[in-house]
Every structure is written in structure tokens, then in C-alpha cells.
Design an enzyme around this catalytic site. Structure first.
Site, short mmCIF file in Angstrom:
data_model
loop_
_atom_site.label_atom_id
_atom_site.label_comp_id
_atom_site.label_asym_id
_atom_site.label_seq_id
_atom_site.Cartn_x
_atom_site.Cartn_y
_atom_site.Cartn_z
CG HIS A 67 -12.60 2.91 -2.92
ND1 HIS A 67 -11.80 3.02 -4.02
CD2 HIS A 67 -11.38 3.01 -2.15
CE1 HIS A 67 -10.39 3.32 -3.83
NE2 HIS A 67 -10.40 3.31 -2.36
CE1 TYR A 109 -3.98 2.08 0.24
CE2 TYR A 109 -2.87 3.43 1.85
CZ TYR A 109 -3.63 3.21 1.05
OH TYR A 109 -4.73 4.41 1.04
CG ASP A 136 -14.05 3.82 -6.65
OD1 ASP A 136 -14.40 4.61 -5.67
OD2 ASP A 136 -13.12 2.94 -6.46
CB SER A 186 -6.90 2.64 -2.93
OG SER A 186 -7.69 3.82 -2.74
#
Length: 739
Positions: free
Chosen positions: A706, A508, A671, A588
């Protein structure tokens, strides 16, 4: 009150989710594992040069950024509701699913995932008066159900709310629950199709009947109860013609709602007409004395606190401000003796807790309660007259209990290295509940006695996997600039380091989010078929405090990409895997990570999975709450920041004729956090410029968002497609799937 860090609640973070080739009719559920994967010398699906992608029309849009001309030929894809975009989405999905349907073992993987997923999963219970409330999914339910039971009737649970009945297709989720302090009412929020927009409903807990109160256009909000009313946050309803899923959200407000009155009568408690960006989020201490409004400016990575004493009639309309800038995090944990307990990283990058008297708010009057330590203080619960502090020690949980003055009492014994979460409760609670999980330790719920410091199992799942067959190690590897980066590596015991092991590298690296060990049944399919799971804790995350976070923020975002590249190289050098057997993934902000790395080093991996990624770094701030990410990334409005963004923006660094890895972009039409235009434009450009033989696909979920609240059925199908795509393009038949 728990430090849930409301600012993180609206960050880009996705849960780290936790997708062969004998004919399906030869696969036996009880067949033994083969010794190693079968390597196919020719793979007609993997060598997908013959794929016919939809012809994406190109426009003539060119933007001028500080004298630099930047073409944006697919700007028209930013409108998700246009007939042209809808036709394009349908055409892309036809190609993608046509490709996936040809993979012979895709259905068998889906069957195995369905089999593994079908087990009871519990959320962390919450005590309210004489009752216990918790969520449970029986196995394959699309949404978890909220149950209630008397604490003296263990096991006699009744359904309180069943989100599976909120919508016909199971895509409306129960997104939040908020109990009144007198245990009489439950305010709960729902969200449809994965959208960030929420609706607040209220349930009478005595009659278990819904009230007429229903509040719309709520976003980035909690529910903070005071007697028979509550504070919440939201926006004005979108104007006629404004796209509610892509339009920019401005002028966030805090309202007060009195039960039994229409939303039109709700009073605006806090707004700033001179500041269109930023969030305003309300919380109230359990004694209902202090109201705190969290204030951000949309430009800086921190917040101020506007505080009001609700019991002081002289303070009507007046606010006491904590924090002179927006540079630091300030979060109210609770109150003791008229003072606020505040969790902060101000002058403490690994966080601390201070006591603040609102009548003397100057920093010079703050008193340390839990000073900063060598470990990151991830959060604090004020419960039962104790402070339960959750620390991270090399990305694993360390739980320590203190009294209200900060005296250390004891540590909570955890079953292994992993992640503990929960510990919330009321000021008179004697027991609390928490969850514990690790990569191969299914999420188990424990009841914890605050006085005796003893934990007992409340609910333990029965999963169709064998955790004892796997091992997790933590290694530290060196990044490009010499920084040591930790990484968890999980695989079957007895793995041979022959460079031929299919490996899934997930990360991430942003927004102060910590990736800690957690169980995922989807990832267990990969592991039981001989795969390796590797999760590095990149800079930009929160594992080691604010300094670690800032080392991966603008203008140092390249550090995050370098850390990820170094992780992949480490896995190859150490013999875990090879380029041909390596997949990288992230969602993301992690989707941005994958997009940036595949454009900077297209030969690093064989397979790439950028999910719901931020791909257009020059325009992200123009949609919904994208402006909230400016402190993390910077914006193209600033010349120096533009130069930095333009260097790594995935959309703008794709080069014609380059051979990119086999890529399956995933996004969703609902999203409204990272709008699908990012993925649409990236996919169109990638298909246009790719010069290699590997497929470049985009998989677009319909009526999904999302990630939060995604139905079980959609998750299973997506993971079946992910794993099938990975195996196919690695040229590997997976191990026999076993029961």
C-alpha cells in the site's frame, strides 16, 4: 506516552509522497533553465488512440442491491492468485511499460531523481537510558537503518538493525520499534512486500543478539511492555485455502507474550466472540500500572477504552469501561497520581485532554487538563513531567508546552510555517527530539531542551536542491456550497500567472487525516522544472477538528469531491494553469477522490493519477480490514447508504463513450489494505468505456504493497514514470534539468 491515535494508524492514509523534449544526449546537468516549456503541437504518445489494451474477459455476474441490479463483469479479477489474473497483470504491465519506455526523457528524469534522492535522511531519535536510537538512510538505501550511540559519544553510531539485509530485494521493512521500560529489550516488527501483516521479533539490547521469540499473524498492533513480556494484537492464522492478502480479517484479539515462551503459549487477554469486526489494541502507561485496550466496532468512527489496574490484584479479570458509545475518540496520553490523561474529542470536536480516575470513570468526574481551543489539538506527548501539545493552526504546526496540571508554560519556536513532529520521550527525559519540515524545507532534526525551551539542530540534510528559490503561499477558495477551503501553493519565485504552468494538484480528504506541509524530494523535481504544487485541505480531513472531518463523511462525501473540483477551477481562474496543464493525484482514500472526480468531471484536468484507490464502493468492506472504513463511507448493506455510494463509486460511474483524462492507475500486487482488485476492475472498465484519445493505463508494482516500507529503488522508478506520464500528456517538454 504519545497519542499516536492507533485508529488512524490503520486508516487509508498514504504519506503525501513525495514524477521534456530534447534528445537525452543534448541534456546537460549544468545547462541553464529555459524561459518556458516548449508546447508540442503534435504528440504521438499523448494522442494514444492506437494503444492496444489487453482484452479483458467479461463475466455475467449481476448483484441485486435493494432491488437495483448492478453488473460486475470483472469480478474474476478479485482473485489476485488466479492464473487468469496473473496473466492479465502481466499483459497490462507490458502495455504500460511499453508506453512509458517510449518517452524519451524518462531515463533522464530517473537519473535526476536518483541524484536528488541521494542524501542522508534521519528519523526522530529516541532516548533509552544512556543510549540514543535513530534511523538513517545514507541516500539510496532501500530501507533506513536503525543506529545506536551512547549519548556521551556524539557521532559514534553503530548499526543495530539493517532492514536492507532482511530480504534480498530490499522489500522487507522495519515497520515498528518498541523499547521495554527498563531499556533491556527491543521488540521490533517487520513486514514483507508492503503487506500489513507483521512479524514481531525481540532483541536483547545488552548483547545485541536476537531472542528466539518470533510472533506471526500480527496486524493493527503495537507492542505494550510490562516487565519481561508484552501485549500485542493479531488474528488467527488464515485457514487452509484462505487468501492471506485479500481474505476478510475478523475476530481481532489481544494477547500477552512472556519472553522465552512459544507463541502457542500466549494468553488471550481480550476478545469478543460476539463481535467479529472491530479492533482491539493494547497500550500500557509508562509506570506499567494501567493497561488500556482500545475497542472499535467497525461501524462507528470512535472507540471505547477498557482499562485495568495491573497493580490491583482485585481487578484480575475485570475491566473498567471508559466511553458509553463508540462515537468519540479516547486515547490515553499517560497517568498522573493514579489518574489517566485522556486525549478525546468527546464534546470537543477540536480535541482536549481530560484527567479520568478509573475508580470513578463516569463522565461527570472527568476534569479538563487541556480544554478545547480554537485550534485543532493534533496530539499530546507526556514527557519529562510536561505535556507537549501539538496544535494545527490553518494546517501548520503550533507547539505549546504545559505542566501536568495544564498550565501553559511556553511555545516552541519553529523556523517557519510547516510541520513539527516527534517530542516523544520518558517521564524522566530532560531533552526530546523533533523533526521540522515544509514543502521546500528539507526535514531537519532538532534537539529540544524542556527546561530552557531551546532547540538546537541535531541533523540537517544536505540536499541537491535550492529551497530559497521557491515560495509557498496559503490561499482560501470557495467550494460549491460556499465553504472556505485552504490550499497551499508552492512554485518558483517569479512565476508568471499565464495559465500555462504544469500543475500537480494533490489531496486526500478523509479519515480525519491532516495534510500538512512536508518536504518531498520527488516533488522537488516537478518544482525545479517550473511546475506548481497545489495541496488543498479538503473536508473529511482533520485540519479543523471533528466537525471538518464529519463534513466529508457519509452521507456528505460529495463535499470532498466538490472541494477538489473547486480547487482545480480556482487554479485555472487565477491564471496558475489550464485544463491542458493540470494533473490531479491522490492515494488510497485520495485514489477514490481522483476516481470520483474524473468520472464526475472528465474534462476538469488533462492527467489523472488514482493510486491504490478504493474504487468499488459496493464491495470494499468484503476484503481484509475494509470493514473498518464503514463509518467513513457507509456500506451497500444499508439502502440509503447504497444510494449514496452508487452515485459516486468510481467503478460504477464510468460511462461508455466519455473522453476521460490521460490516466495512469497505480497499485501493487501485495496491497492488503486496499486490495488491488479495486484498481484492476476500474482499469478494465475504464479501458472498455473510454471514448477519448488519451491513454488509460494501469501500473502494477510487483512485491510491493500500500505504500509503507516501499524501497527507495521502487519509489524512484515510480516517480520517474509519474512525472514522465504527466509531461507527455500535457504536451510539454520540461525545463532543462539542472544539477
Amino acid at each position: 506516552m504519545k497519542t499516536t491515535r492507533p485508529l488512524l494508524g490503520v486508516s487509508l492514509a498514504l504519506l503525501a509522497a513525495c514524477g521534456p523534449t530534447r534528445p537525452l544526449n543534448q541534456l546537460s546537468a549544468t545547462a541553464p533553465l529555459t524561459e518556458k516549456p516548449v508546447i508540442e503541437s503534435e504528440n504521438p504518445l499523448a494522442l494514444a488512440a492506437g494503444l492496444s489494451y489487453p482484452q479483458t474477459a467479461k463475466g455475467t455476474q449481476v448483484d441485486d442491491y435493494h432491488g437495483t441490479k448492478v453488473a460486475d463483469p470483472y469480478r474474476w479479477l478479485e482473485n489476485p492468485d488466479s492464473p487468469e489474473t496473473k496473466v492479465w497483470v502481466t499483459a497490462q504491465n507490458k502495455v504500460t511499460f511499453g508506453y512509458l519506455e517510449q518517452i524519451p526523457y524518462r531515463d533522464r528524469i530517473k537519473e535526476r531523481l536518483t541524484q536528488m534522492w541521494n542524501y542522508e535522511r534521519y528519523g526522530v531519535p529516541q532516548e533509552e537510558g544512556d543510549y540514543l536510537y535513530y534511523q538513517k538512510n545514507d541516500g539510496l538505501q532501500n530501507q533506513a537503518v536503525l543506529y545506536v550511540q551512547r549519548q556521551d559519544q556524539d557521532g559514534q553510531a553503530q548499526v543495530l538493525l539493517d532492514p536492507n539485509k532482511f530480504s534480498a530485494d530490499g522489500t522487507t521493512a522495519l515497520s515498528g520499534t518498541y523499547f521495554s521500560n527498563d531499556h533491556q529489550y527491543l521488540a521490533y516488527t517487520t513486514s514483507g512486500g508492503g503487506s500489513d501483516w507483521q512479524t514481531i521479533h525481540v532483541l536483547d539490547l545488552k548483547t545485541r543478539q536476537p531472542l528466539k521469540d518470533e510472533l506471526s499473524w500480527v496486524k493493527v498492533s503495537g507492542v505494550a511492555w510490562v516487565k519481561n513480556g508484552f501485549y500485542y494484537s493479531g488474528y488467527d492464522a488464515p485457514k487452509a485455502g484462505q487468501n492471506k492478502l485479500a481474505g476478510k480479517n475478523e475476530y481481532h484479539k489481544v494477547y500477552f507474550h512472556q519472553l522465552g515462551t512459544p507463541q502457542s503459549a500466549d494468553k488471550v487477554v481480550y476478545e469478543n466472540k460476539q463481535m467479529p469486526l472491530g479492533f482491539r489494541i493494547a497500550s500500557v502507561t509508562e509506570d506499567e500500572r494501567f493497561l488500556a485496550i482500545y475497542l472499535t466496532d467497525g461501524k462507528t468512527d470512535g472507540n471505547k477504552l477498557a482499562v485495568r489496574d495491573l497493580t490491583d490484584s482485585k481487578q484480575t479479570g475485570k475491566w473498567t469501561m471508559l466511553g458509553s458509545t463508540y462515537e468519540s475518540d479516547l486515547n490515553v496520553v499517560g497517568s498522573v497520581g493514579g489518574k489517566l490523561l485522556v486525549y478525546t474529542n468527546h464534546k470537543a470536536p477540536r480535541y482536549r485532554v481530560v484527567a479520568v480516575d478509573p475508580r470513578q470513570p463516569a463522565e461527570a468526574s472527568w476534569q479538563d487538563v487541556l480544554p478545547e481551543t480554537e485550534n485543532k489539538l493534533e496530539g499530546v506527548d507526556h514527557v519529562g513531567g510536561k505535556l507537549v501539545a501539538s496544535y494545527l493552526k490553518d494546517a501548520s504546526s503550533l507547539i505549546r508546552v504545559f505542566d501536568e496540571q495544564g498550565k501553559a508554560l511556553h511555545d516552541v519556536a519553529l523556523p517557519a510555517l510547516g510541520t513539527a513532529a516527534g517530542f516523544g520521550g520518558r517521564k524522566d527525559s530532560k531533552t526530546v527530539y523533533y523533526s521540522f519540515t515544509s514543502f521546500t524545507y528539507p526535514t531537519t532534526i532538532y534537539r529540544y531542551d524542556l527546561a530552557s525551551n531551546q532547540s538546537t539542530v541535531f541533523r540537517a540534510p544536505k540536499v541537491d536542491v535550492k529551497p530559497q528559490d521557491y515560495v509557498t503561499s496559503q490561499v482560501f477558495y470557495q467550494s460549491k456550497d460556499g465553504t472556505k477551503i485552504p490550499m497551499f501553493i508552492t512554485h518558483k519565485k517569479g512565476l508568471k500567472l499565464n495559465g500555462q504552468n504544469p500543475t500537480y494538484l494533490y489531496a486526500y480528504g478523509g479519515f480525519n487525516v491532516s495534510l500538512t506541509p512536508g518536504f518531498s524530494v520527488a516533488r522537488m523535481l516537478w518544482l525545479e522544472n517550473g511546475g506548481i504544487l497545489a495541496i488543498p485541505n479538503l473536508r473529511g480531513g482533520g485540519e479543523y477538528g471533528e466537525a471538518w472531518h464529519k463534513a466529508g463523511m457519509t452521507p456528505r462525501k460529495q463535499n470532498v469531491f466538490d472541494d477538489f473540483i473547486a480547487a482545480a477551477e480556482y487554479l485555472k481562474i487565477q491564471g496558475y494553469t489550464s485544463t491542458e496543464k493540470l494533473a490531479m493525484a491522490g492515494g488510497s482514500n485520495g485514489g477514490l477522490l481522483v476516481g470520483a472526480v474524473m468520472t464526475q468531471k472528465p474534462d476538469l484536468v488533462r492527467v489523472a493519477f488514482p493510486a491504490v484507490g478504493v474504487m468499488d464502493m459496493l464491495r470494499y468492506q468484503k476484503f481484509t480490514i475494509g470493514w473498518n472504513w464503514a463509518p467513513e463511507y457507509g456500506t451497500a448493506d444499508n439502502y440509503e447508504q447504497f444510494q449514496n455510494l452508487y452515485r459516486f463509486s468510481p467503478l460504477h460511474t464510468l460511462k461508455a463513450g466519455t473522453s476521460y483524462p490521460a490516466t495512469m492507475i497505480t497499485t501493487a500486487d501485495h496491497d492488503d489494505r486496499v486490495v488491488p482488485a479495486h484498481s484492476f476492475k476500474f482499469a478494465a472498465t475504464l479501458q472498455e468505456k473510454n471514448g477519448g484519445p488519451w491513454p488509460q493505463l494501469i501500473r502494477i508494482d510487483v512485491n510491493a504493497g500500500h505504500g509503507a516500507g516501499k524501497s527507495t529503488a521502487l519509489q524512484i522508478q515510480e516517480w520517474a514514470d509519474v512525472w514522465s506520464f504527466a509531461y507527455q500528456n500535457m504536451g510539454v517538454s520540461p525545463y532543462q534539468l539542472v544539477k
